[in-house]
Design an enzyme around this catalytic site. Structure first.
Site, PDB file in Angstrom:
ATOM      1  N   ALA A 168      16.525  33.363  36.721  1.00 30.40           N
ATOM      2  CA  ALA A 168      17.591  32.505  37.254  1.00 30.40           C
ATOM      3  C   ALA A 168      17.492  32.476  38.769  1.00 30.40           C
ATOM      4  CB  ALA A 168      18.955  33.062  36.843  1.00 30.40           C
ATOM      5  N   VAL A 169      17.936  31.370  39.335  1.00 27.75           N
ATOM      6  CA  VAL A 169      18.039  31.289  40.797  1.00 27.75           C
ATOM      7  C   VAL A 169      19.458  30.794  41.067  1.00 27.75           C
ATOM      8  CG1 VAL A 169      17.161  28.920  40.881  1.00 27.75           C
ATOM      9  CG2 VAL A 169      16.957  30.376  42.864  1.00 27.75           C
ATOM     10  N   LYS A 227      24.261  28.731  39.347  1.00 19.38           N
ATOM     11  CA  LYS A 227      23.271  29.650  38.774  1.00 19.38           C
ATOM     12  C   LYS A 227      22.399  28.806  37.846  1.00 19.38           C
ATOM     13  CE  LYS A 227      23.139  34.238  36.603  1.00 19.38           C
ATOM     14  NZ  LYS A 227      24.030  35.348  36.171  1.00 19.38           N
ATOM     15  N   ASP A 245      28.919  46.818  34.337  1.00 17.92           N
ATOM     16  CA  ASP A 245      27.926  46.852  35.409  1.00 17.92           C
ATOM     17  C   ASP A 245      28.620  46.774  36.758  1.00 17.92           C
ATOM     18  OD1 ASP A 245      25.063  44.881  36.526  1.00 17.92           O
ATOM     19  OD2 ASP A 245      25.536  47.008  36.691  1.00 17.92           O
TER      20      ASP A 245
HETATM   21  C1  LIG Z   1      27.062  32.239  40.882  1.00 15.95           C
HETATM   22  C2  LIG Z   1      27.348  33.652  41.387  1.00 15.95           C
HETATM   23  C3  LIG Z   1      28.458  34.318  40.571  1.00 15.95           C
HETATM   24  C4  LIG Z   1      26.086  34.455  41.319  1.00 15.95           C
HETATM   25  O1  LIG Z   1      25.441  34.686  40.280  1.00 15.95           O
HETATM   26  N1  LIG Z   1      25.749  34.875  42.556  1.00 15.95           N
HETATM   27  C5  LIG Z   1      24.550  35.664  42.836  1.00 15.95           C
HETATM   28  C6  LIG Z   1      23.783  35.208  44.024  1.00 15.95           C
HETATM   29  C7  LIG Z   1      23.483  36.271  44.836  1.00 15.95           C
HETATM   30  C8  LIG Z   1      24.177  37.420  44.314  1.00 15.95           C
HETATM   31  C9  LIG Z   1      24.248  38.753  44.755  1.00 15.95           C
HETATM   32  O2  LIG Z   1      23.534  39.133  45.849  1.00 15.95           O
HETATM   33  C10 LIG Z   1      25.040  39.683  44.063  1.00 15.95           C
HETATM   34  C11 LIG Z   1      25.751  39.270  42.940  1.00 15.95           C
HETATM   35  C12 LIG Z   1      25.700  37.948  42.465  1.00 15.95           C
HETATM   36  C13 LIG Z   1      24.884  37.073  43.178  1.00 15.95           C
HETATM   37  C14 LIG Z   1      26.652  34.471  43.491  1.00 15.95           C
HETATM   38  N2  LIG Z   1      26.657  34.717  44.805  1.00 15.95           N
HETATM   39  C15 LIG Z   1      27.714  34.221  45.516  1.00 15.95           C
HETATM   40  N3  LIG Z   1      27.782  34.472  46.835  1.00 15.95           N
HETATM   41  C16 LIG Z   1      26.865  35.152  47.636  1.00 15.95           C
HETATM   42  C17 LIG Z   1      26.778  34.756  48.967  1.00 15.95           C
HETATM   43  C18 LIG Z   1      25.888  35.417  49.808  1.00 15.95           C
HETATM   44  C19 LIG Z   1      25.081  36.460  49.332  1.00 15.95           C
HETATM   45  C20 LIG Z   1      25.182  36.854  47.994  1.00 15.95           C
HETATM   46  C21 LIG Z   1      26.069  36.203  47.144  1.00 15.95           C
HETATM   47  N4  LIG Z   1      28.722  33.506  44.965  1.00 15.95           N
HETATM   48  C22 LIG Z   1      28.711  33.251  43.618  1.00 15.95           C
HETATM   49  C23 LIG Z   1      27.643  33.736  42.855  1.00 15.95           C
END
Ligand SMILES: CC1(C)C(=O)N([C@H]2C=Cc3c(O)cccc32)c2nc(Nc3ccccc3)ncc21
Length: 352
Positions: free
Chosen positions: A47-48, A64, A156
């Site tokens: 996934a990205v 996602k 988790d």
């Molecule tokens: C869709 C969803 C829920 C998700 O899957 N991720 C990922 C992506 C990076 C990451 C992580 O570094 C840790 C946990 C989840 C995630 C998200 N990341 C964010 N913000 C963000 C902003 C700057 C750095 C990291 C995360 N908002 C929503 C999400």
């Protein structure tokens, strides 16, 4: 003269030799549905996660993007379970799912964007003073209590999964390992990240989801205050020994009330471990009146109110009407929990 000639030639053949034109890269916008992709914020194995903006509401979202063709049966089932769980959860400190788009090979989960990233990175500016740690921990506790009330366990919980929004409020992400649990029928899948895993998981025993989350919350609270893991060990066996031994260091700057609370969460015997109720009543949590409000949002009437479809947000509907969007269609989609373009625009306008 030469310059004029050169410009004449370039002008005629349209090659953009001019300095202005050369820097203007033609930004080809990548679009998914009504969203313009802006940048990548995370990469997983299949996934990205992209930062995107809704073309109509201009709100920022996270998308996602999952390549289903790369997933085996079990992981595909896990993804659909993660979606089902996210649809169930509507809480201020849990990342909200807005929309699901699916093609034959791809899945797009459009969610709330936590713009300040991981708590893990936020801690790189320094450990939190107990007053701030208490507020953040109360938000996490409220979200976990809400999940447990819906028979959902996270399994988790860790600093990396605790995201922060633009107001530095907690947004718990990644219910990938989430699962339903029915009291009395324990789970035993190994999951989560080792430094946050409870002794019963290391021992491969059957465990009850809620008590596993409570142990992880104890590790989280320790990390917020000490900016270090209570149990560490270069290798997995060394870590396992530390966790099963159950001893950890308390730094001099930790208050005795906080130490007392952590010691009652990091208890080897899951049945002796504090419950969420006991944590909420603990002296360290009660020390701040602001925390009381955060901890009192999961009341019965709030649960009931959520069950009954609340009256619509008239303002959002009017805005949508102005945009020429079919309101009846939107109301039906909301009633059917459709997670489609209509409900996404509605919720993005409500949350703006
Ligand atoms: C869709 C969803 C829920 C998700 O899957 N991720 C990922 C992506 C990076 C990451 C992580 O570094 C840790 C946990 C989840 C995630 C998200 N990341 C964010 N913000 C963000 C902003 C700057 C750095 C990291 C995360 N908002 C929503 C999400």
């Amino acid at each position: 003269f030469i310059k004029i000639v050169i410009q004449g030639i370039c002008g005629r053949y349209g090659s953009d030799a001019g300095p202005k034109m050369a820097t203007e890269r033609t930004k080809r916008a990548i679009k998914v549905g009504f969203y313009d992709i802006e940048k990548t914020i995370g990469k997983g194995n299949f996934a990205v996660v992209k930062l995107a903006r809704h073309r109509v509401t201009k709100s920022q979202v996270a998308i996602k993007i999952i390549d289903k063709t790369q997933l085996d049966e079990t992981n595909l089932k896990k993804v659909y379970r993660e979606i089902q769980i996210m649809k169930l959860l509507n809480h201020p400190h849990i990342v909200k799912l807005y929309q699901v788009m699916e093609t034959k090979s791809m899945l797009y989960l459009v969610t709330e964007y936590a713009s300040n990233g991981e708590m893990f990175n936020y801690l790189s500016h320094g450990a939190l003073p107990e007053k701030e740690a208490r507020k953040k921990f109360a938000q996490i506790l409220s979200a976990v209590e809400y999940c447990h009330a819906r028979h959902v366990v996270h399994r988790d919980l860790k600093a990396e999964n605790l995201l922060l929004d633009q107001n530095l409020n907690i947004k718990i992400a990644d219910f990938g390992f989430g699962n339903y649990y029915t009291p009395g029928s324990p789970l035993n899948t190994w999951c989560g990240s080792p430094p946050y895993a409870a002794p019963e998981v290391f021992e491969g025993k059957l465990y009850h989801g809620p008590q596993l989350d409570i142990w992880s919350l104890g590790v989280v609270l320790y990390v917020l205050i000490c900016r270090a893991l209570p149990f560490d060990g270069g290798t997995l066996p060394a870590l396992r020994d530390r966790v099963l031994e159950g001893r950890f260091r308390i730094p001099f700057f930790m208050s005795t009330e906080c130490e007392h609370l952590i010691r009652h969460m990091l208890v080897k015997d899951p049945n002796q471990r504090y419950t969420i109720e006991q944590i909420k009543k603990h002296k360290w949590m009660q020390a701040d009146p602001a925390v009381k409000t955060i901890l009192s949002c999961n009341t019965e009437e709030n649960f009931e109110r959520e069950e009954i479809l609340e009256e619509y947000n008239e303002q959002a509907l009017e805005l949508m009407q102005g945009l020429g969007i079919d309101i009846e269609r939107t109301k039906t989609a909301l009633a059917d929990d459709a997670y489609d373009h209509h409900t996404a625009i509605y919720h993005l306008l409500v949350d703006r």
